[in-house]
Design a protein around this motif. Structure first.
Motif, PDB file in Angstrom:
ATOM      1  N   VAL A   3      60.791  63.155 -27.076  1.00 53.15           N
ATOM      2  CA  VAL A   3      62.314  62.067 -25.940  1.00 53.15           C
ATOM      3  C   VAL A   3      61.425  61.670 -24.957  1.00 53.15           C
ATOM      4  O   VAL A   3      61.444  60.769 -24.651  1.00 53.15           O
ATOM      5  CB  VAL A   3      63.453  62.740 -25.737  1.00 53.15           C
ATOM      6  N   ILE A   4      61.152  62.344 -24.620  1.00 57.94           N
ATOM      7  CA  ILE A   4      60.191  62.189 -22.985  1.00 57.94           C
ATOM      8  C   ILE A   4      59.439  61.053 -22.832  1.00 57.94           C
ATOM      9  O   ILE A   4      58.963  60.426 -22.185  1.00 57.94           O
ATOM     10  CB  ILE A   4      59.232  63.739 -22.290  1.00 57.94           C
ATOM     11  N   LYS A   5      58.295  61.542 -24.417  1.00 57.56           N
ATOM     12  CA  LYS A   5      57.113  60.235 -24.601  1.00 57.56           C
ATOM     13  C   LYS A   5      58.072  59.068 -24.997  1.00 57.56           C
ATOM     14  O   LYS A   5      57.736  58.347 -24.725  1.00 57.56           O
ATOM     15  CB  LYS A   5      56.145  61.015 -26.184  1.00 57.56           C
ATOM     16  N   LEU A   6      58.955  58.981 -25.535  1.00 56.87           N
ATOM     17  CA  LEU A   6      60.230  57.899 -25.289  1.00 56.87           C
ATOM     18  C   LEU A   6      59.810  56.868 -24.162  1.00 56.87           C
ATOM     19  O   LEU A   6      59.800  55.972 -23.722  1.00 56.87           O
ATOM     20  CB  LEU A   6      60.901  58.097 -26.442  1.00 56.87           C
ATOM     21  N   ALA A   7      60.388  58.186 -23.387  1.00 53.89           N
ATOM     22  CA  ALA A   7      61.563  57.977 -22.245  1.00 53.89           C
ATOM     23  C   ALA A   7      60.196  57.237 -20.974  1.00 53.89           C
ATOM     24  O   ALA A   7      60.320  56.217 -20.426  1.00 53.89           O
ATOM     25  CB  ALA A   7      61.535  59.342 -21.251  1.00 53.89           C
ATOM     26  N   LYS A   8      58.602  57.647 -21.075  1.00 49.33           N
ATOM     27  CA  LYS A   8      57.455  57.155 -20.833  1.00 49.33           C
ATOM     28  C   LYS A   8      57.285  56.216 -21.296  1.00 49.33           C
ATOM     29  O   LYS A   8      56.730  55.635 -20.068  1.00 49.33           O
ATOM     30  CB  LYS A   8      56.440  58.470 -20.365  1.00 49.33           C
ATOM     31  N   GLU A   9      57.415  55.030 -22.330  1.00 50.56           N
ATOM     32  CA  GLU A   9      57.320  54.512 -23.061  1.00 50.56           C
ATOM     33  C   GLU A   9      58.116  53.367 -22.389  1.00 50.56           C
ATOM     34  O   GLU A   9      57.722  52.011 -23.035  1.00 50.56           O
ATOM     35  CB  GLU A   9      56.958  54.643 -24.428  1.00 50.56           C
ATOM     36  N   LEU A  10      59.063  53.556 -21.653  1.00 44.46           N
ATOM     37  CA  LEU A  10      60.089  52.599 -21.731  1.00 44.46           C
ATOM     38  C   LEU A  10      59.028  51.280 -19.855  1.00 44.46           C
ATOM     39  O   LEU A  10      58.625  51.725 -19.610  1.00 44.46           O
ATOM     40  CB  LEU A  10      61.280  53.055 -20.890  1.00 44.46           C
ATOM     41  N   GLU A  11      59.383  50.150 -19.878  1.00 41.84           N
ATOM     42  CA  GLU A  11      58.231  49.781 -19.404  1.00 41.84           C
ATOM     43  C   GLU A  11      59.001  49.650 -17.857  1.00 41.84           C
ATOM     44  O   GLU A  11      58.276  49.742 -16.959  1.00 41.84           O
ATOM     45  CB  GLU A  11      58.611  47.973 -19.953  1.00 41.84           C
ATOM     46  N   LYS A  12      60.709  49.713 -17.315  1.00 46.18           N
ATOM     47  CA  LYS A  12      60.984  49.606 -16.170  1.00 46.18           C
ATOM     48  C   LYS A  12      61.149  51.471 -15.944  1.00 46.18           C
ATOM     49  O   LYS A  12      61.210  51.853 -16.661  1.00 46.18           O
ATOM     50  CB  LYS A  12      61.969  49.013 -16.276  1.00 46.18           C
ATOM     51  N   GLU A  13      60.381  51.312 -14.434  1.00 43.44           N
ATOM     52  CA  GLU A  13      60.519  52.846 -14.003  1.00 43.44           C
ATOM     53  C   GLU A  13      62.178  53.374 -13.889  1.00 43.44           C
ATOM     54  O   GLU A  13      62.237  54.743 -14.071  1.00 43.44           O
ATOM     55  CB  GLU A  13      59.729  52.909 -12.502  1.00 43.44           C
ATOM     56  N   ASP A  14      62.929  52.382 -13.601  1.00 45.97           N
ATOM     57  CA  ASP A  14      64.000  52.503 -13.622  1.00 45.97           C
ATOM     58  C   ASP A  14      64.996  53.359 -14.523  1.00 45.97           C
ATOM     59  O   ASP A  14      65.512  54.149 -14.464  1.00 45.97           O
ATOM     60  CB  ASP A  14      65.233  51.721 -12.741  1.00 45.97           C
ATOM     61  N   ASP A  15      64.187  53.001 -16.033  1.00 47.56           N
ATOM     62  CA  ASP A  15      64.895  53.164 -17.143  1.00 47.56           C
ATOM     63  C   ASP A  15      64.136  54.358 -17.553  1.00 47.56           C
ATOM     64  O   ASP A  15      65.066  55.616 -17.728  1.00 47.56           O
ATOM     65  CB  ASP A  15      64.441  52.098 -18.481  1.00 47.56           C
ATOM     66  N   GLN A  16      63.471  54.772 -16.951  1.00 48.76           N
ATOM     67  CA  GLN A  16      62.316  56.269 -16.703  1.00 48.76           C
ATOM     68  C   GLN A  16      63.092  56.857 -16.823  1.00 48.76           C
ATOM     69  O   GLN A  16      63.490  58.237 -17.038  1.00 48.76           O
ATOM     70  CB  GLN A  16      61.007  56.303 -16.617  1.00 48.76           C
ATOM     71  N   LYS A  17      63.826  56.866 -15.139  1.00 46.69           N
ATOM     72  CA  LYS A  17      64.471  57.906 -14.560  1.00 46.69           C
ATOM     73  C   LYS A  17      65.800  57.915 -15.015  1.00 46.69           C
ATOM     74  O   LYS A  17      66.247  59.042 -14.887  1.00 46.69           O
ATOM     75  CB  LYS A  17      64.124  56.653 -12.688  1.00 46.69           C
ATOM     76  N   PHE A  18      66.199  56.437 -14.966  1.00 48.01           N
ATOM     77  CA  PHE A  18      67.729  56.937 -16.321  1.00 48.01           C
ATOM     78  C   PHE A  18      67.881  57.820 -17.520  1.00 48.01           C
ATOM     79  O   PHE A  18      68.276  58.755 -17.167  1.00 48.01           O
ATOM     80  CB  PHE A  18      68.471  55.795 -16.345  1.00 48.01           C
ATOM     81  N   VAL A  19      66.454  57.914 -18.097  1.00 51.21           N
ATOM     82  CA  VAL A  19      66.825  58.619 -19.455  1.00 51.21           C
ATOM     83  C   VAL A  19      66.593  60.235 -19.280  1.00 51.21           C
ATOM     84  O   VAL A  19      66.252  60.864 -19.240  1.00 51.21           O
ATOM     85  CB  VAL A  19      65.557  57.810 -20.361  1.00 51.21           C
TER      86      VAL A  19
END
Length: 62
Positions: A3-19
């Motif tokens: 799940v961390i790997k998937l979160a880091k693949e999100l394009e927007k930093e805000d989305d990464q932080k949210f997850v």
């Protein structure tokens, strides 16, 4: 942790932080201490993690 790997693949930093923040919230109840530490290391590398750390340091010093 996948799940961390998937979160880091999100394009927007805000989305990464949210997850990643959401993962931290549930760590108390559902995952091991080792996994919680892994998530924290990832969050700590983000801008939000640095802000949290700096805020904690201000409280300790202040």
């Amino acid at each position: 942790m996948m799940v961390i790997k998937l979160a880091k693949e999100l394009e927007k930093e805000d989305d990464q932080k949210f997850v990643l923040s959401g993962l931290l919230v549930v760590t108390n109840k559902f995952i091991s201490k080792g996994n919680a530490e892994c998530i924290w290391r990832e969050v700590a590398m983000t801008r939000v993690g640095r802000i949290i750390f700096e805020g904690g340091m201000e409280e300790v010093e202040g």
